[in-house]
Design a protein around this motif. Structure first.
Motif, mmCIF file in Angstrom:
data_model
loop_
_atom_site.group_PDB
_atom_site.id
_atom_site.type_symbol
_atom_site.label_atom_id
_atom_site.label_comp_id
_atom_site.label_asym_id
_atom_site.label_seq_id
_atom_site.Cartn_x
_atom_site.Cartn_y
_atom_site.Cartn_z
ATOM 1 N N ALA A 51 25.338 -49.641 47.720
ATOM 2 C CA ALA A 51 26.382 -50.008 48.603
ATOM 3 C C ALA A 51 25.247 -50.401 50.425
ATOM 4 C CB ALA A 51 26.709 -49.105 48.774
ATOM 5 N N ALA A 52 25.417 -50.085 50.435
ATOM 6 C CA ALA A 52 24.726 -50.038 51.822
ATOM 7 C C ALA A 52 24.573 -51.400 52.216
ATOM 8 C CB ALA A 52 23.601 -48.787 52.348
ATOM 9 N N GLY A 53 24.129 -51.678 54.171
ATOM 10 C CA GLY A 53 24.001 -53.562 54.101
ATOM 11 C C GLY A 53 22.998 -53.437 55.059
ATOM 12 N N ASP A 54 22.275 -51.982 54.777
ATOM 13 C CA ASP A 54 20.884 -52.265 55.586
ATOM 14 C C ASP A 54 19.331 -53.250 55.160
ATOM 15 O OD1 ASP A 54 20.541 -50.368 53.792
ATOM 16 O OD2 ASP A 54 19.695 -48.550 55.028
ATOM 17 N N LEU A 55 17.906 -53.088 55.675
ATOM 18 C CA LEU A 55 16.869 -53.709 54.946
ATOM 19 C C LEU A 55 16.827 -52.545 53.693
ATOM 20 C CD1 LEU A 55 15.269 -55.832 56.045
ATOM 21 C CD2 LEU A 55 13.974 -54.917 57.547
ATOM 22 N N ARG A 56 17.064 -51.799 53.623
ATOM 23 C CA ARG A 56 16.067 -50.763 52.128
ATOM 24 C C ARG A 56 16.809 -51.090 51.345
ATOM 25 N NH1 ARG A 56 18.387 -46.428 50.194
ATOM 26 N NH2 ARG A 56 17.395 -44.428 49.249
ATOM 27 N N ALA A 57 18.031 -51.442 51.876
ATOM 28 C CA ALA A 57 19.382 -51.945 50.759
ATOM 29 C C ALA A 57 18.678 -53.290 50.208
ATOM 30 C CB ALA A 57 20.617 -51.644 50.813
ATOM 31 N N LEU A 58 18.279 -53.734 51.061
ATOM 32 C CA LEU A 58 18.237 -55.657 50.695
ATOM 33 C C LEU A 58 16.951 -55.690 49.763
ATOM 34 C CD1 LEU A 58 19.345 -57.152 54.021
ATOM 35 C CD2 LEU A 58 19.900 -58.207 51.734
ATOM 36 N N ALA A 59 15.952 -54.867 50.319
ATOM 37 C CA ALA A 59 14.673 -54.250 49.249
ATOM 38 C C ALA A 59 15.150 -53.994 47.854
ATOM 39 C CB ALA A 59 13.654 -53.605 50.450
ATOM 40 N N ILE A 60 16.020 -52.914 47.799
ATOM 41 C CA ILE A 60 16.034 -52.097 46.167
ATOM 42 C C ILE A 60 16.434 -53.299 46.078
ATOM 43 C CG2 ILE A 60 17.656 -50.730 45.154
ATOM 44 C CD1 ILE A 60 16.826 -48.919 47.781
ATOM 45 N N ARG A 61 17.525 -54.193 46.916
ATOM 46 C CA ARG A 61 18.244 -55.651 45.640
ATOM 47 C C ARG A 61 16.901 -56.748 45.111
ATOM 48 N NH1 ARG A 61 21.230 -60.153 47.334
ATOM 49 N NH2 ARG A 61 22.604 -60.732 45.355
ATOM 50 N N ALA A 62 16.510 -56.372 46.187
ATOM 51 C CA ALA A 62 15.356 -57.824 46.201
ATOM 52 C C ALA A 62 14.187 -57.196 44.818
ATOM 53 C CB ALA A 62 14.071 -58.177 47.386
ATOM 54 N N LEU A 71 20.874 -70.850 45.307
ATOM 55 C CA LEU A 71 21.271 -69.223 46.406
ATOM 56 C C LEU A 71 20.026 -68.415 45.740
ATOM 57 C CD1 LEU A 71 22.861 -68.644 48.355
ATOM 58 C CD2 LEU A 71 24.809 -68.292 46.498
ATOM 59 N N SER A 72 19.886 -67.939 44.907
ATOM 60 C CA SER A 72 18.844 -67.105 44.119
ATOM 61 C C SER A 72 17.130 -67.445 45.217
ATOM 62 C CB SER A 72 18.672 -67.453 43.306
ATOM 63 O OG SER A 72 19.994 -66.472 42.732
ATOM 64 N N LEU A 73 17.083 -68.766 45.313
ATOM 65 C CA LEU A 73 16.159 -69.367 45.540
ATOM 66 C C LEU A 73 16.038 -68.752 47.122
ATOM 67 C CD1 LEU A 73 14.930 -72.357 44.030
ATOM 68 C CD2 LEU A 73 13.599 -70.206 43.920
ATOM 69 N N PHE A 74 16.802 -69.385 47.724
ATOM 70 C CA PHE A 74 17.860 -68.943 49.110
ATOM 71 C C PHE A 74 17.621 -67.430 49.852
ATOM 72 C CE2 PHE A 74 21.148 -67.633 52.384
ATOM 73 C CZ PHE A 74 20.239 -68.737 53.391
ATOM 74 N N GLU A 75 18.239 -66.448 48.583
ATOM 75 C CA GLU A 75 18.388 -65.165 49.417
ATOM 76 C C GLU A 75 16.278 -64.847 49.168
ATOM 77 O OE1 GLU A 75 20.048 -62.524 46.517
ATOM 78 O OE2 GLU A 75 21.633 -63.913 47.048
ATOM 79 N N THR A 76 15.635 -65.013 47.831
ATOM 80 C CA THR A 76 14.531 -64.683 47.583
ATOM 81 C C THR A 76 13.585 -64.675 49.314
ATOM 82 O OG1 THR A 76 14.398 -64.943 45.185
ATOM 83 C CG2 THR A 76 12.184 -64.478 46.774
#
Length: 145
Positions: free
Chosen positions: A29-40, A89-94
């Motif tokens: 749910a968070a929008g910080d860098l840690r949440a992005l790393a988990i999502r990645a 978009l997946s390539l861009f996000e990665t």
């Protein structure tokens, strides 16, 4: 029989993508860098890009090729475009996530951009799912009517 198997496989792919991207929209749910790393890490564990490139797009191509009417072909082309956009978009996000993890002092707008990309992923997955259902109904009306 083969036509039914193709439609079932396309439906399963579309449903899997929609479920994965909708889950990624709400978790973490968070929008910080840690949440992005988990999502990645979660999205890298799921072979969604390989599924899009090596299963979904060829499957859409076969369905377009076997379509009987122009309306069905047009709707299936929309499905194929949505799946191709998901792959891009997946390539861009990665790429953006690896840049953000390499430089934790990255601008805050990059993190916001990734939040927008999550919404775009979920929207494209839902467009593909709904359009696939519409194409299936168009194919059914041709067959029965």
């Amino acid at each position: 029989m083969i036509r039914r198997a193709l439609w079932l496989a396309a439906g399963a792919v579309a449903l899997l993508q929609a479920a994965a991207y909708l889950a990624a929209l709400v978790w973490p749910a968070a929008g910080d860098l840690r949440a992005l790393a988990i999502r990645a890490m979660v999205l890298q564990a799921l072979p969604l890009l390989a599924l899009q490139l090596f299963v979904a797009l060829p499957l859409a191509g076969v369905l377009i090729w076997r379509a009987r009417r122009g309306l069905e072909r047009a709707i299936l082309a929309l499905v194929a475009l949505a799946w191709a956009a998901l792959a891009v978009l997946s390539l861009f996000e990665t790429d953006v996530i690896t840049q953000l993890l390499a430089d934790p002092a990255a601008p805050r707008r990059m993190v916001r951009l990734m939040g927008l990309a999550r919404w775009a992923d979920a929207g494209l997955a839902l467009v593909a799912l709904i359009a696939l259902r519409l194409a299936w109904r168009a194919e059914q009306t041709v067959r029965t009517g």
